[in-house]
Motif scaffolding. Structure first.
Motif, PDB file in Angstrom:
ATOM      1  N   HIS A 118      -3.086  -8.542 -24.347  1.00  0.00           N
ATOM      2  CA  HIS A 118      -2.765  -7.287 -23.645  1.00  0.00           C
ATOM      3  C   HIS A 118      -2.858  -7.512 -22.149  1.00  0.00           C
ATOM      4  O   HIS A 118      -3.520  -8.451 -21.669  1.00  0.00           O
ATOM      5  CB  HIS A 118      -3.671  -6.138 -24.091  1.00  0.00           C
ATOM      6  N   GLY A 119      -2.171  -6.651 -21.387  1.00  0.00           N
ATOM      7  CA  GLY A 119      -2.124  -6.779 -19.936  1.00  0.00           C
ATOM      8  C   GLY A 119      -1.890  -5.446 -19.274  1.00  0.00           C
ATOM      9  O   GLY A 119      -1.939  -4.387 -19.923  1.00  0.00           O
ATOM     10  N   GLU A 120      -1.578  -5.476 -17.990  1.00  0.00           N
ATOM     11  CA  GLU A 120      -1.413  -4.244 -17.208  1.00  0.00           C
ATOM     12  C   GLU A 120      -0.225  -3.408 -17.673  1.00  0.00           C
ATOM     13  O   GLU A 120      -0.163  -2.197 -17.432  1.00  0.00           O
ATOM     14  CB  GLU A 120      -1.244  -4.605 -15.728  1.00  0.00           C
ATOM     15  N   ALA A 122       3.084  -7.401 -10.198  1.00  0.00           N
ATOM     16  CA  ALA A 122       2.503  -6.598 -11.279  1.00  0.00           C
ATOM     17  C   ALA A 122       3.556  -5.652 -11.837  1.00  0.00           C
ATOM     18  O   ALA A 122       4.465  -5.219 -11.119  1.00  0.00           O
ATOM     19  CB  ALA A 122       1.297  -5.796 -10.773  1.00  0.00           C
ATOM     20  N   THR A 123       3.418  -5.334 -13.122  1.00  0.00           N
ATOM     21  CA  THR A 123       4.263  -4.354 -13.800  1.00  0.00           C
ATOM     22  C   THR A 123       3.351  -3.359 -14.495  1.00  0.00           C
ATOM     23  O   THR A 123       2.508  -3.753 -15.312  1.00  0.00           O
ATOM     24  CB  THR A 123       5.173  -5.026 -14.844  1.00  0.00           C
ATOM     25  N   ARG A 124       3.517  -2.077 -14.190  1.00  0.00           N
ATOM     26  CA  ARG A 124       2.701  -1.033 -14.807  1.00  0.00           C
ATOM     27  C   ARG A 124       3.603   0.056 -15.368  1.00  0.00           C
ATOM     28  O   ARG A 124       4.640   0.374 -14.776  1.00  0.00           O
ATOM     29  CB  ARG A 124       1.703  -0.454 -13.805  1.00  0.00           C
ATOM     30  N   ILE A 125       3.184   0.629 -16.490  1.00  0.00           N
ATOM     31  CA  ILE A 125       3.984   1.648 -17.170  1.00  0.00           C
ATOM     32  C   ILE A 125       3.063   2.807 -17.525  1.00  0.00           C
ATOM     33  O   ILE A 125       1.943   2.601 -18.021  1.00  0.00           O
ATOM     34  CB  ILE A 125       4.641   1.088 -18.442  1.00  0.00           C
ATOM     35  N   TRP A 181       5.972  -5.020  -1.307  1.00  0.00           N
ATOM     36  CA  TRP A 181       6.695  -3.765  -1.496  1.00  0.00           C
ATOM     37  C   TRP A 181       6.570  -3.329  -2.946  1.00  0.00           C
ATOM     38  O   TRP A 181       6.412  -4.152  -3.850  1.00  0.00           O
ATOM     39  CB  TRP A 181       8.170  -3.921  -1.121  1.00  0.00           C
ATOM     40  N   ARG A 182       6.671  -2.008  -3.143  1.00  0.00           N
ATOM     41  CA  ARG A 182       6.609  -1.416  -4.473  1.00  0.00           C
ATOM     42  C   ARG A 182       7.954  -0.782  -4.818  1.00  0.00           C
ATOM     43  O   ARG A 182       8.597  -0.147  -3.976  1.00  0.00           O
ATOM     44  CB  ARG A 182       5.494  -0.379  -4.553  1.00  0.00           C
ATOM     45  N   LEU A 183       8.354  -0.957  -6.074  1.00  0.00           N
ATOM     46  CA  LEU A 183       9.557  -0.321  -6.602  1.00  0.00           C
ATOM     47  C   LEU A 183       9.122   0.523  -7.793  1.00  0.00           C
ATOM     48  O   LEU A 183       8.396   0.035  -8.665  1.00  0.00           O
ATOM     49  CB  LEU A 183      10.562  -1.395  -7.036  1.00  0.00           C
ATOM     50  N   PHE A 184       9.570   1.793  -7.842  1.00  0.00           N
ATOM     51  CA  PHE A 184       9.248   2.591  -9.021  1.00  0.00           C
ATOM     52  C   PHE A 184      10.381   3.540  -9.356  1.00  0.00           C
ATOM     53  O   PHE A 184      11.200   3.921  -8.514  1.00  0.00           O
ATOM     54  CB  PHE A 184       7.922   3.349  -8.846  1.00  0.00           C
ATOM     55  N   PHE A 185      10.439   3.892 -10.635  1.00  0.00           N
ATOM     56  CA  PHE A 185      11.455   4.808 -11.148  1.00  0.00           C
ATOM     57  C   PHE A 185      10.960   5.391 -12.457  1.00  0.00           C
ATOM     58  O   PHE A 185       9.971   4.911 -13.038  1.00  0.00           O
ATOM     59  CB  PHE A 185      12.789   4.087 -11.369  1.00  0.00           C
ATOM     60  N   GLU A 186      11.661   6.424 -12.935  1.00  0.00           N
ATOM     61  CA  GLU A 186      11.334   7.012 -14.225  1.00  0.00           C
ATOM     62  C   GLU A 186      12.512   6.859 -15.175  1.00  0.00           C
ATOM     63  O   GLU A 186      13.674   6.926 -14.768  1.00  0.00           O
ATOM     64  CB  GLU A 186      10.954   8.484 -14.076  1.00  0.00           C
TER      65      GLU A 186
END
Length: 522
Positions: free
Chosen positions: A277-279, A423-426, A484-489
């Motif tokens: 398991h991870g982030e 990093a990848t977070r959900i 930098w951070r990238l995010f979306f829904e």
């Protein structure tokens, strides 16, 4: 997938890695004084092994597994681990050479007998199995062990971290598995000679290195060469491994393969790792440790310069992903996350597991990098496999030549200037954390191309999805990581899986690798 296919490699590797960390030391082994020159002008060479493989392929596969006496056949995991190579028996220790060799006995799940030879000035000499090479601990082993029991594998030692201490740098043990470490790292990810029919409904085939030849190094050598003869139901093969330990441990692999039978799926340069398991894990894992994995992502550098990153997952069901590539420059399984606080494990040292890159030394043409992710309920099992599958399947009677480099390293991307995924977070999208109809994806990127961008720079997030609906993607500076951070829904279309792609750009300039993800509702 057959349960044996899922469990056997992981259990074998977990044992092999534990054995490789058991603290064998130095000494001198016994070898038969009768030499073999294989009839090759100038002595033993790679051609000697290739000729053996070519001769062997004409005969049906016959495993070399003579029956073991009960005191070896009945060993369990702990009893096998209690067997130690004698500290005063390591090959070449008495000569003060820079490399030393130690051996593993047969027993437990290691049933194949492996012949081991030493090559000195072109002259190949077999190493005799002698019972006194090992301390058997509490196991009731008699003193008159038959000499034909044979070995299961070998390990190489070198003063990797200190001039006065010989550390394990590589281990060959079990089927065609081998693993290595670089300076300051612990065993983790492993490699294999080949993967055959991995992930298919039929049973996976595990080729075996049935014989090894180790070239005796010079007194000032910084690398060592190992040859191996492969055998299985479908093929035979000759392998040469040139191993150079250091800050990065490099293994140059040369192989000549001879096919007895057609192979439905041939996996070239396979890497085997663990992701529990991870982030990015969305389901609850009852574990005090935030993350548990040997590798956190698959990286691919395509022939036309695109760099692709695929975070690893521990799926609910078997997941096989094909990433089409022509003439790949590299692919590998990496452990990018090096922060102890993300693991909190004082024994496993997951932050110090090697990353491994496969770098073809010739044009591999068209094919796919295939990622196999196997569901796992424990960190004991190696549930991640990645390898190259050529576009054209091989047929019986064919031959194949391969050359590639394996780079075991803490950071094989140290000189990379472009942005890479940190990093990848959900998590839940929108404002209601109980509403799971929308999912938020957050990726952090770091790298020189991003660190040099001022906060007001017009950096753009580019995102696409195979199905469902996307919100407007946002790119913003993340001063905490100098990136930098990238995010979306994402609003999925019911339970339909979604393939996602994202990267950052500024005008016509692409600033980062391409992040990819296969999302499935859990």
């Amino acid at each position: 997938m057959d349960k044996r296919v899922v469990r056997f490699p992981g259990a074998l590797l977990a044992l092999a890695i534990a054995l490789a960390s058991s603290g064998f030391a130095s000494g001198e082994a016994t070898i038969d004084p009768v030499g073999i020159d294989e009839g090759v002008p100038g002595g033993f060479t790679f051609a000697s092994v290739a000729r053996r493989a070519s001769d062997l392929v004409a005969n049906p596969y016959a495993p070399d597994r003579p029956e073991l006496p009960h005191y070896f056949a009945d060993l369990d995991y702990d009893k096998y681990r209690d067997i130690r190579f004698q500290r005063d028996q390591s090959l070449w220790a008495a000569e003060g050479l820079p490399f030393r060799v130690q051996f593993f006995p047969r027993g437990f799940m290691f049933e194949d007998r492996v012949v081991i030879n030493v090559v000195d000035q072109g002259h190949a000499v077999p190493v005799d199995f002698v019972g006194s090479l090992f301390d058997y601990g509490k196991n009731p082993v008699p003193t008159d062990i038959p000499a034909d029991i044979g070995f299961a594998g070998l390990r190489l030692l070198y003063p990797l971290n200190r001039d006065d201490v010989f550390d394990e740098v590589a281990v060959f043990l079990g089927a065609s598995y081998f693993r290595a470490v670089a300076q300051g790292l612990h065993y983790g990810i492993s490699a294999r000679g080949l993967a055959i029919d991995t992930g298919l409904a039929s049973n996976e085939e595990f080729p075996v290195f049935r014989e090894f030849w180790i070239e005796k190094p010079d007194r000032d050598a910084t690398e060592i060469t190992v040859y191996a003869l492969m055998d299985s139901e479908s093929l035979t093969g000759a392998y040469r491994f040139r191993i150079q330990p250091g800050l990065q441990t490099l293994i140059d692999v040369k192989a000549q393969l001879f096919f007895r039978d057609s192979v439905q799926k041939l996996g070239i340069a396979p890497l085997t790792s663990m992701f529990f398991h991870g982030e990015n894990t969305e389901r609850f894992i009852d574990d005090f440790r935030p993350e548990v994995h040997d590798s956190d992502g698959l990286v691919i550098e395509t022939g036309h310069g695109e760099r692709i990153w695929r975070p690893l997952t521990n799926p609910h069901g078997l997941r096989i992903t094909d990433l089409q590539v022509t003439s790949p420059k590299a692919f590998g399984l990496l452990q990018r996350d090096r922060d102890f606080t993300h693991y909190q494990d004082l024994e496993a040292h997951y932050q110090d597991r090697p990353s491994v890159l496969v770098e073809p030394l010739a044009d591999w043409g068209k094919g796919v990098v295939q990622l196999v992710e196997i569901p796992s309920d424990s960190e004991r099992y190696d549930n991640i496999v990645a390898f190259w599958v050529p576009e054209t399947p091989v047929q019986a009677g064919q031959q194949m030549a391969l050359e590639y480099r394996l780079r075991f390293s803490r950071d094989p991307e140290a000189e990379l200037l472009g942005g890479r995924t940190w990093a990848t977070r959900i998590g839940a999208g929108g404002t209601d954390i109980l509403d799971r109809t929308r999912r938020k994806f957050v990726m952090d990127f770091v790298g020189d191309s991003l660190a040099n961008q001022p906060p007001e720079a017009p950096v753009e997030a580019v995102v696409s999805a195979s199905s469902g609906a996307l919100s407007d993607a946002v790119a913003q500076p993340n001063p905490e990581i100098n990136g930098w951070r990238l995010f979306f829904e994402l609003t999925p279309d019911g339970d339909t899986p979604v393939d996602l792609r994202a990267f950052l750009r500024k005008g016509p300039d692409v600033l980062t690798e391409t992040w990819t993800y296969h999302w499935v509702r859990e």
